[in-house]
Design a protein around this motif. Structure first.
Motif, PDB file in Angstrom:
ATOM      1  N   UNK A 191      30.388  43.923 -44.636  1.00  0.00           N
ATOM      2  CA  UNK A 191      29.356  44.018 -45.674  1.00  0.00           C
ATOM      3  C   UNK A 191      29.880  43.378 -46.957  1.00  0.00           C
ATOM      4  N   UNK A 192      29.197  42.309 -47.451  1.00  0.00           N
ATOM      5  CA  UNK A 192      29.740  41.558 -48.595  1.00  0.00           C
ATOM      6  C   UNK A 192      29.895  42.404 -49.860  1.00  0.00           C
ATOM      7  N   UNK A 193      28.967  43.329 -50.103  1.00  0.00           N
ATOM      8  CA  UNK A 193      29.045  44.133 -51.326  1.00  0.00           C
ATOM      9  C   UNK A 193      30.224  45.086 -51.304  1.00  0.00           C
ATOM     10  N   UNK A 194      30.440  45.693 -50.137  1.00  0.00           N
ATOM     11  CA  UNK A 194      31.584  46.594 -50.023  1.00  0.00           C
ATOM     12  C   UNK A 194      32.881  45.776 -50.135  1.00  0.00           C
ATOM     13  N   UNK A 202      33.330  43.120 -51.831  1.00  0.00           N
ATOM     14  CA  UNK A 202      33.563  42.853 -53.260  1.00  0.00           C
ATOM     15  C   UNK A 202      34.129  44.075 -53.957  1.00  0.00           C
ATOM     16  N   UNK A 203      33.574  45.237 -53.612  1.00  0.00           N
ATOM     17  CA  UNK A 203      34.007  46.483 -54.236  1.00  0.00           C
ATOM     18  C   UNK A 203      35.479  46.757 -53.941  1.00  0.00           C
ATOM     19  N   UNK A 234      37.719  44.403 -55.877  1.00  0.00           N
ATOM     20  CA  UNK A 234      37.869  44.822 -57.276  1.00  0.00           C
ATOM     21  C   UNK A 234      38.877  45.969 -57.380  1.00  0.00           C
ATOM     22  N   UNK A 290      33.994  49.319 -38.185  1.00  0.00           N
ATOM     23  CA  UNK A 290      32.981  48.621 -37.392  1.00  0.00           C
ATOM     24  C   UNK A 290      32.737  47.226 -37.957  1.00  0.00           C
ATOM     25  N   UNK A 337      32.166  54.070 -42.187  1.00  0.00           N
ATOM     26  CA  UNK A 337      30.970  54.798 -42.590  1.00  0.00           C
ATOM     27  C   UNK A 337      30.692  55.916 -41.597  1.00  0.00           C
ATOM     28  N   UNK A 357      33.461  56.138 -45.885  1.00  0.00           N
ATOM     29  CA  UNK A 357      32.472  55.627 -46.832  1.00  0.00           C
ATOM     30  C   UNK A 357      31.395  56.682 -46.997  1.00  0.00           C
ATOM     31  N   UNK A 358      30.826  56.912 -48.122  1.00  0.00           N
ATOM     32  CA  UNK A 358      31.195  56.242 -49.364  1.00  0.00           C
ATOM     33  C   UNK A 358      32.485  56.824 -49.937  1.00  0.00           C
ATOM     34  N   UNK A 359      33.329  55.929 -50.411  1.00  0.00           N
ATOM     35  CA  UNK A 359      34.591  56.398 -51.003  1.00  0.00           C
ATOM     36  C   UNK A 359      34.504  56.188 -52.505  1.00  0.00           C
ATOM     37  N   UNK A 377      35.828  54.601 -55.731  1.00  0.00           N
ATOM     38  CA  UNK A 377      36.697  53.455 -56.060  1.00  0.00           C
ATOM     39  C   UNK A 377      37.947  53.957 -56.769  1.00  0.00           C
TER      40      UNK A 377
END
Lengths: 585, 125
Positions: free
Chosen positions: B11-14, B16-17, B20, B56, B85, B106-108, B110
């Motif tokens: 998942x691209x958003x995760x 990125x998270x 970061x 996964x 997840x 997930x959700x973890x 940050x």
């Protein structure tokens, strides 16, 4: 037709059971005949007019009496007066028409026959004595003197002859009566038997109709059951009944299966053996086949058993089935075989698997975007380079709270699905209930404070140990606490308590809230059910909390209870089996 | 010396998270990939100090990658963090048995991830 019938009936009455009038008609007729002869035949004359008139009057009286007695049959017992009067009358008539030389002496026989035919031998005596009296009448009343010895002998001899005749008549009448009686009783018997035969035939017909209807119903049902296999066997497992459903599920036709194949031919041998081992090789009628004995063990002992088995078709493929085994008994209650009713559960299993898969996928797919949302929100909050204003932080808090709410809902849905498919894991160990309750209290306090509700506890000092999964039990008690706070108006109180007995521990959560309508109590633990008090008061929720709580409690071999009064409050209780700890020093 | 990390997450958003968080923890992100096979080849070629793997993923699951890394003795010292997840405890057990050092559901947070990475990068056996 009716006229003829009436005539026949009258005829039968007149001669089979003659009335006094009919009997008297002989004497009356005799008298009339005698009077006609007296009037027309020269040489036969009245010698004593008074006596003759007396006799005519007496016969008239007797006839009148006979007619009256015919009308009033209840006076039957005095009917013999009629022939007695007749005899006296004919005695007088004889006396009035020449005495010993009268040609009318033979008329006496008519009433004598009647009198002598009466039931009982005493009538013979009456007839004899009366005849003698009638013959001696003229002398007795002094009309004539006995002139010769011949007259005297006649007066004695004639009664003797009459006596003999009376005896014969009496006996004949008796025999006649006896015969009539036996004929009547035979006829009655015949009638009764006929009646019984008719009744029996009717019953037979009725039960045959019932049997036919039952047979039709049975055949109809048997043929209609096409989605379940119904197989009957004897005590050794040899198949003797096979329905269309069995053909559909297992393959062979009834002709091929009946009396040729055994029920255990259609089972997985390993499965049967495993079950036999599990049951410790039960003794059955078929010691040589432990698998079959295991299959029918419960049924043999009298309890119908339903469990999952694997059937093997004749082509070798497997079918998972839900199979019920029942015992067949004969009229004496002896076991003569077993009935096997099975449903194919392939589809049901597939549906359950797909559902589990779907729920798992959905929960994964929902969690991933929620992870992003929550993660980036947190980055925003923690960004030290660009700190947020108080207002922005407040908005962020609302977004985070709702993301968490969504996350909880996803978790609840997944958990509910796991509960339904019966496979949610419990990480059980010995735990102290106080610690779980304290944690729940800590979790609940901020929400309670925000809602203006006082939270109190009644927890004993003693350590109460149960065997359970602390996370799940915590979740259950959290649910009850959060419900209690949600459903209690500002200013109310929520109390969590712990009591115990030797064998169990009871956690109670009591509120002073809006309560649950009594009619809705039994639906309380159903999925997605929400009480009307909840919807009316716009309390948020989806109706999964109590379902989950109950599932957790049940998985811990505990019980849930609830008592509620609308407008007063509600108390939920969770009873868990307690672990006895031996006193440690 | 800056510690290095490979991030594998579909998942691209995760993704990125996680990147970061890694940067916040002071790690140098060598490569970010989106499937298991790419993760394994990146680990083999870069030999990072740390690998953050989603369970996964297409091609190879995080657990399979973990197992393959542990099977290769030359890569033995890579610290592995699994993300999932799934709340399925069997998956967690399988991950730890496959040789992962840590697991996060997930959700973890940050914040927690950054904290673990900051410690985990140093905590070499």
């Amino acid at each position: 037709m009716t006229a003829l019938k009436r005539l026949r009936s009258w005829f039968a009455d007149a001669f089979d059971r003659p009335s006094p009038s009919v009997k008297q008609s002989a004497s009356t007729g005799g008298m009339i005949g005698a009077l006609v002869i007296l009037y027309f035949v020269p040489g036969i004359e009245v010698t004593d007019a008074a006596l003759t008139w007396v006799s005519v009057v007496l016969i008239g009286a007797a006839t009148a009496l006979a007619i009256i007695l015919t009308k009033f049959r209840q006076l039957d017992r005095i009917v013999m007066i009629v022939p007695v009067i007749d005899i006296v009358a004919f005695g007088c008539f004889r006396g009035g028409t020449g005495g010993a030389s009268s040609v009318f002496v033979s008329l006496l026989i008519l009433p004598v026959i009647w009198l002598a035919s009466g039931s009982g031998r005493r009538h013979i005596l009456y007839a004899t004595v009366l005849t003698a009296f009638a013959l001696f009448l003229p002398f007795l009343i002094g009309v004539t003197e006995p002139s010769t010895i011949t007259d005297a002998v006649r007066g004695l001899f004639t009664p003797l002859v009459f006596a003999a005749a009376s005896g014969i008549i009496n006996e004949l009448a008796r025999q006649g009566r006896a015969q009539l009686e036996s004929i009547r009783s035979l006829a009655d018997d015949k009638e009764r038997m006929l009646q019984r035969t008719v009744e029996f035939a009717a019953q037979l017909q009725e039960s045959e109709q019932k049997y036919r209807a039952a047979d039709r119903l049975f055949r109809g049902v048997w043929a209609a059951v096409t989605e379940q296999s119904v197989v009957g066997t004897d005590v050794t497992g040899l198949i003797d009944a096979w329905n269309p459903g069995a053909t559909k599920i297992l393959g062979p036709s009834a002709k091929d299966a009946q009396d040729k194949m055994n029920i255990f031919d259609f089972h997985l041998p390993e499965e049967l053996l495993d079950r036999a081992r599990e049951l410790n090789y039960p003794p059955g009628e078929t010691v040589l086949n432990p698998g079959f004995s295991a299959l029918v063990e419960s049924a043999r002992l009298g309890t119908s058993e339903t469990r999952e088995w694997t059937y093997v078709r004749t082509d070798g493929s497997h079918v998972p089935v839900q199979l019920s085994v029942t015992k067949r008994v004969d009229d004496q209650g002896e076991t003569v075989g077993y009935l096997f009713v099975a449903s194919d559960v392939t589809q049901a299993r597939e549906v359950a698997r797909l559902k589990d898969e779907f729920v798992g996928l959905i929960s994964h797919e929902l969690r991933t975007p929620l992870s992003s949302i929550l993660g980036y929100l947190e980055l925003l909050r923690d960004d030290e380079d660009a700190p947020l204003s108080t207002e922005q932080l407040q908005y962020l808090g609302i977004a985070e709270r709702n993301a968490h709410r969504l996350l909880r809902l996803v978790g609840d849905l997944l958990f509910t699905a796991q509960v339904e498919s019966g496979n949610f894991p419990l990480d059980s160990r010995e735990i102290e209930l106080e610690s779980i309750i304290t944690a729940s209290l800590d979790t609940a306090r901020p929400a309670a404070a925000a809602a203006g509700i006082e939270v109190t506890n009644e927890i004993p000092d003693e350590a109460v140990i149960v065997h359970g999964d602390p996370t799940r039990l915590g979740q259950a008690i959290d649910n009850l606490m959060s419900n209690a706070i949600k459903f209690t108006p500002r200013g109310g109180t929520v109390t969590i308590g712990l009591t115990m007995s030797d064998t169990s521990a009871v956690v109670t959560v009591r509120d002073t809230g809006m309560g649950i309508p009594e009619a809705e109590m039994d639906k309380l633990f159903s999925r997605f059910f929400r009480a009307t008090t909840a919807t009316r008061n716009a309390v948020p929720g989806v109706g999964l909390g109590l379902t989950i709580t109950k599932a957790i409690v049940t998985a811990h071999r505990g019980e849930m209870g609830v008592a509620s009064e609308e407008g007063v409050g509600t108390q939920f209780s969770v009873t868990l089996p307690r672990v006895r700890v031996t006193a440690s020093v | 010396m800056t510690h290095t990390v490979i991030i594998a997450e579909d998942d691209p958003d995760i993704r990125g998270l996680v990147a970061i968080a890694a940067k916040k923890a002071g790690l140098s992100v060598l490569e970010v990939v989106s499937d298991g096979a790419a993760a394994l080849s990146a680990i083999s070629s870069h030999r990072p100090d740390l690998a953050i793997l989603d369970i996964s993923m297409p091609e190879m699951t995080g657990i399979e990658v973990c197992r393959a890394v542990r099977a290769d003795s030359s890569l033995g010292d890579v610290r592995i963090l699994l993300l999932s997840a799934s709340v399925d405890e069997e998956a967690v057990d399988a991950g730890l048995r496959a040789g992962a050092d840590h697991f996060m559901a997930k959700p973890f947070s940050t914040r927690d991830l950054v904290d673990w990475l900051a410690v985990g990068k140093e905590d070499k056996p």
